[in-house]
Structures are given as structure tokens and as C-alpha cells.
Design a protein around this motif. Structure first.
Motif, short mmCIF file in Angstrom:
data_model
loop_
_atom_site.label_atom_id
_atom_site.label_comp_id
_atom_site.label_asym_id
_atom_site.label_seq_id
_atom_site.Cartn_x
_atom_site.Cartn_y
_atom_site.Cartn_z
N MET A 1 64.20 76.18 5.47
CA MET A 1 62.39 77.68 5.67
C MET A 1 62.29 77.97 6.69
SD MET A 1 58.83 76.14 5.57
CE MET A 1 58.72 75.40 4.14
N MET A 2 62.71 79.65 6.18
CA MET A 2 62.38 80.37 7.80
C MET A 2 61.55 80.04 9.08
SD MET A 2 64.38 82.84 8.85
CE MET A 2 65.59 83.96 7.88
N SER A 3 60.13 79.84 8.90
CA SER A 3 58.79 79.89 9.33
C SER A 3 59.32 78.34 10.21
CB SER A 3 57.74 79.38 8.29
OG SER A 3 58.16 78.42 7.10
N ALA A 4 59.82 77.42 9.19
CA ALA A 4 60.27 76.60 10.36
C ALA A 4 61.58 76.31 11.55
CB ALA A 4 60.40 75.10 9.81
N LYS A 5 62.17 77.65 10.69
CA LYS A 5 63.57 77.77 12.09
C LYS A 5 62.21 78.82 13.21
CE LYS A 5 67.70 78.67 13.16
NZ LYS A 5 68.44 77.95 13.83
N ILE A 6 61.70 79.53 12.97
CA ILE A 6 61.27 79.99 13.99
C ILE A 6 60.16 78.62 15.16
CG2 ILE A 6 59.29 82.20 14.50
CD1 ILE A 6 60.14 83.50 11.11
N VAL A 7 59.50 78.13 14.45
CA VAL A 7 58.46 77.72 15.03
C VAL A 7 59.99 76.86 15.95
CG1 VAL A 7 57.33 75.79 15.77
CG2 VAL A 7 56.76 77.37 13.35
N GLN A 8 61.10 76.00 15.25
CA GLN A 8 61.82 75.66 15.70
C GLN A 8 62.07 76.50 17.84
OE1 GLN A 8 65.42 74.70 13.72
NE2 GLN A 8 66.49 72.70 15.12
N LEU A 9 62.77 77.75 16.66
CA LEU A 9 63.53 78.82 18.33
C LEU A 9 62.61 78.90 18.90
CD1 LEU A 9 65.50 80.89 15.82
CD2 LEU A 9 66.52 79.76 18.04
N LEU A 10 61.18 78.55 19.27
CA LEU A 10 60.41 78.87 20.06
C LEU A 10 60.23 78.01 20.83
CD1 LEU A 10 57.09 80.91 18.02
CD2 LEU A 10 58.47 81.71 19.46
N GLY A 11 59.93 76.62 20.21
CA GLY A 11 60.06 75.48 21.22
C GLY A 11 61.47 75.40 22.24
N ARG A 12 62.18 75.40 21.61
CA ARG A 12 63.21 75.35 22.00
C ARG A 12 64.24 75.03 23.66
NH1 ARG A 12 68.78 77.20 19.25
NH2 ARG A 12 70.53 76.67 20.96
N MET A 13 64.14 74.67 24.29
CA MET A 13 64.84 74.66 25.75
C MET A 13 65.64 74.90 25.91
SD MET A 13 61.80 73.36 27.03
CE MET A 13 61.80 72.79 28.75
N SER A 14 66.15 75.85 26.83
CA SER A 14 67.27 76.49 26.77
C SER A 14 67.10 76.58 28.70
CB SER A 14 67.28 78.06 26.98
OG SER A 14 68.05 78.63 27.18
N LEU A 15 68.79 76.62 28.97
CA LEU A 15 68.90 76.34 31.09
C LEU A 15 67.86 77.19 31.80
CD1 LEU A 15 72.73 74.69 30.83
CD2 LEU A 15 70.26 73.77 30.97
N SER A 16 68.08 78.18 30.71
CA SER A 16 67.86 79.08 31.80
C SER A 16 66.33 79.42 31.62
CB SER A 16 68.21 80.81 30.80
OG SER A 16 67.37 80.64 29.65
N ASP A 17 65.61 78.70 31.22
CA ASP A 17 64.13 78.57 31.49
C ASP A 17 63.95 77.69 33.18
OD1 ASP A 17 63.08 79.46 29.29
OD2 ASP A 17 63.19 77.37 28.30
N PHE A 18 64.99 77.24 33.59
CA PHE A 18 64.86 75.84 34.37
C PHE A 18 65.11 77.48 35.63
CE2 PHE A 18 64.23 73.20 31.34
CZ PHE A 18 63.30 72.34 31.08
N PHE A 19 66.72 77.81 35.04
CA PHE A 19 67.35 78.52 36.30
C PHE A 19 67.75 79.55 35.40
CE2 PHE A 19 69.27 74.20 35.74
CZ PHE A 19 69.03 73.32 37.02
N PRO A 20 66.91 80.60 35.58
CA PRO A 20 66.47 81.92 35.20
C PRO A 20 67.87 82.49 35.40
CG PRO A 20 64.81 81.81 36.18
CD PRO A 20 65.66 80.17 36.35
N ILE A 21 69.02 82.27 37.11
CA ILE A 21 70.46 83.61 37.16
C ILE A 21 71.44 82.39 36.05
CG2 ILE A 21 71.51 81.28 37.97
CD1 ILE A 21 72.08 83.51 40.54
N LEU A 22 70.80 81.59 35.34
CA LEU A 22 72.06 81.66 33.74
C LEU A 22 71.84 82.50 32.82
CD1 LEU A 22 72.20 77.82 34.59
CD2 LEU A 22 73.37 79.30 34.88
N ALA A 23 70.53 83.25 33.01
CA ALA A 23 69.39 83.46 31.48
C ALA A 23 71.16 84.62 31.40
CB ALA A 23 68.25 84.64 31.70
#
Length: 112
Positions: A1-23
Motif C-alpha cells: 500500500m502506497m500510503s503505508a510506504k510513505i509513512v514508513q519512509l517518514l519514520g525511517r531513521m538515517s545516519l545523516s539524521d545523526f551525522f549531517p556531514i554524511l547526508a
């Protein structure tokens, strides 16, 4: 389901959240996945809007559909109303998809 995929992407953690230099490297592919999903949604919404506008031209007023998209298209055409562009309609539909996706995930996982 596309809407669930969107919510999953919005909640996904990324290394660049913690280390902006890696973005800029997008090590986990978050940007890539987000761009793919955005393009699919844009294409989907464009098709839906185009189909609805085309079907509105063929139908009489008695047969007019009464759903959220039709309300937005009717509002867009009203005189004196704030003009809505096609991109703004797509944005409103996207927000609606996110809300629906969140509600479906909330019910599935009992998120409070």
C-alpha cells in the motif's frame, strides 16, 4: 500500500539524521527511495486528476461524483475562491494519503 510506504519512509531513521556531514552520500538510500516514491505518487495523482477531469467533461451534472477529489476540483473552478493549482491538489491528496497510512498503521500496530 502506497500510503503505508510513505509513512514508513517518514519514520525511517538515517545516519545523516545523526551525522549531517554524511547526508550527501545517502548511505542508506533514504533519499533515493523517497524520490522514487515521490515520482510514483506524482504520476499516480496526475493520472487520477486527468482521468477525473476527462470523465467530468463526458458526464452530466446529475451523474457528478461527490468525493474528496471532486470537491477539490469544484473548488478550483469556483469564482472568487482561492485558486488551487494542480500541484496544490496533489499536495492535499498526498497529505490525505499520509493520514490514511498513519491510521492504518496505528490500527495494525496499536500506536498511541
Amino acid at each position: 500500500m502506497m500510503s503505508a510506504k510513505i509513512v514508513q519512509l517518514l519514520g525511517r531513521m538515517s545516519l545523516s539524521d545523526f551525522f549531517p556531514i554524511l547526508a550527501r552520500f545517502d548511505l542508506q538510500g533514504v533519499e533515493r527511495d523517497s524520490e522514487k516514491t515521490r515520482n510514483k505518487l506524482d504520476q499516480l495523482f496526475t493520472t487520477i486528476i486527468d482521468d477525473r477531469i476527462e470523465s467530468n467533461l463526458k458526464e452530466t451534472e446529475d451523474e457528478e461524483k461527490k468525493d474528496f477529489l471532486q470537491v477539490l476540483l469544484n473548488y478550483k473552478d469556483e469564482k472568487g475562491a482561492i485558486p488551487l493549482s494542480r500541484d496544490e491538489i496533489k499536495l492535499i491528496l498526498l497529505v490525505r494519503c499520509i493520514i490514511v497510512g498513519y491510521k492504518s498503521l496505528k490500527g495494525q500496530y496499536d500506536i498511541s
